[in-house]
Scaffold this motif. Structure first.
Motif, PDB file in Angstrom:
ATOM      1  N   SER A  23       0.838  -1.196   0.000  1.00 47.62           N
ATOM      2  CA  SER A  23       0.000   0.000   0.000  1.00 47.62           C
ATOM      3  C   SER A  23       0.869   1.241   0.000  1.00 47.62           C
ATOM      4  O   SER A  23       1.831   1.329   0.760  1.00 47.62           O
ATOM      5  CB  SER A  23      -0.901   0.023   1.237  1.00 47.62           C
ATOM      6  N   SER A  25      -0.598   4.135   0.730  1.00 47.03           N
ATOM      7  CA  SER A  25      -1.210   4.908   1.820  1.00 47.03           C
ATOM      8  C   SER A  25      -0.715   4.477   3.192  1.00 47.03           C
ATOM      9  O   SER A  25      -0.589   5.300   4.096  1.00 47.03           O
ATOM     10  CB  SER A  25      -2.732   4.772   1.769  1.00 47.03           C
ATOM     11  N   TYR A  26      -0.452   3.188   3.371  1.00 49.22           N
ATOM     12  CA  TYR A  26      -0.036   2.651   4.665  1.00 49.22           C
ATOM     13  C   TYR A  26       1.394   2.116   4.609  1.00 49.22           C
ATOM     14  O   TYR A  26       1.726   1.127   5.229  1.00 49.22           O
ATOM     15  CB  TYR A  26      -0.993   1.554   5.123  1.00 49.22           C
ATOM     16  N   ARG A  27       2.257   2.785   3.859  1.00 49.79           N
ATOM     17  CA  ARG A  27       3.598   2.303   3.533  1.00 49.79           C
ATOM     18  C   ARG A  27       4.554   2.210   4.707  1.00 49.79           C
ATOM     19  O   ARG A  27       5.585   1.565   4.635  1.00 49.79           O
ATOM     20  CB  ARG A  27       4.204   3.201   2.460  1.00 49.79           C
ATOM     21  N   GLN A  30       2.449   0.115   8.648  1.00 48.67           N
ATOM     22  CA  GLN A  30       1.225   0.285   9.409  1.00 48.67           C
ATOM     23  C   GLN A  30       0.376  -0.977   9.289  1.00 48.67           C
ATOM     24  O   GLN A  30       0.292  -1.580   8.221  1.00 48.67           O
ATOM     25  CB  GLN A  30       0.453   1.488   8.890  1.00 48.67           C
ATOM     26  N   THR A  31      -0.262  -1.348  10.375  1.00 44.88           N
ATOM     27  CA  THR A  31      -1.147  -2.499  10.376  1.00 44.88           C
ATOM     28  C   THR A  31      -2.584  -2.004  10.370  1.00 44.88           C
ATOM     29  O   THR A  31      -3.000  -1.243  11.241  1.00 44.88           O
ATOM     30  CB  THR A  31      -0.881  -3.401  11.586  1.00 44.88           C
ATOM     31  N   VAL A  32      -3.331  -2.425   9.358  1.00 43.72           N
ATOM     32  CA  VAL A  32      -4.723  -2.047   9.189  1.00 43.72           C
ATOM     33  C   VAL A  32      -5.506  -3.327   8.907  1.00 43.72           C
ATOM     34  O   VAL A  32      -5.182  -4.055   7.965  1.00 43.72           O
ATOM     35  CB  VAL A  32      -4.898  -1.042   8.030  1.00 43.72           C
ATOM     36  N   THR A  36      -0.160  -5.874   7.719  1.00 45.50           N
ATOM     37  CA  THR A  36       0.917  -4.891   7.825  1.00 45.50           C
ATOM     38  C   THR A  36       1.372  -4.537   6.425  1.00 45.50           C
ATOM     39  O   THR A  36       1.692  -5.425   5.629  1.00 45.50           O
ATOM     40  CB  THR A  36       2.087  -5.433   8.657  1.00 45.50           C
ATOM     41  N   TYR A  37       1.400  -3.238   6.132  1.00 46.39           N
ATOM     42  CA  TYR A  37       1.637  -2.765   4.766  1.00 46.39           C
ATOM     43  C   TYR A  37       3.007  -2.111   4.580  1.00 46.39           C
ATOM     44  O   TYR A  37       3.548  -1.489   5.492  1.00 46.39           O
ATOM     45  CB  TYR A  37       0.567  -1.744   4.378  1.00 46.39           C
TER      46      TYR A  37
END
Length: 111
Positions: A23, A25-27, A30-32, A36-37
């Motif tokens: 991602s 956006s979540y580089r 980040q864990t969404v 984890t991205y």
């Protein structure tokens, strides 16, 4: 002291993990939603951190600005048509990857 084997092992384990995604956006690792991205350059950044490189910025570099950190960390450029070794970082102005296996004439399997 930086350790190429730790870097390479982290890259393989992370690529094989079922809860890792890509991602922009979540580089920043980040864990969404349990995933984890990373993007391509932050993947290299976090791999280098795991491998013990300490000359890195506090926030993940981008493909556009990572080269000075790589060269300062002991990496060197090889010809695009040369031999690629497992653990080498492949880079062009738009994308970066880590070589999974050795390759000749600039061709290798990347992750």
């Amino acid at each position: 002291m930086p350790n190429l084997n730790k870097f390479y092992t982290w890259c393989i384990q992370t690529c094989n993990a079922p809860d890792v995604g890509y991602s922009l956006s979540y580089r920043a690792q980040q864990t969404v939603g349990g995933i984890t991205y990373y993007d391509c350059s932050s993947f290299v950044y976090y791999g280098l951190r795991e491998g013990g490189w300490t000359n890195l910025p506090s926030y993940p570099f981008t493909t556009y600005d990572m080269i000075p950190y790589l060269t300062a960390g002991g990496w060197s450029e090889v010809p695009a048509n040369g031999t690629i070794l497992a653990g080498d970082i492949g880079w062009n102005i738009e994308h970066t990857e880590v070589a999974y296996s050795r390759g000749e004439n600039g061709l290798a399997v990347f992750m």
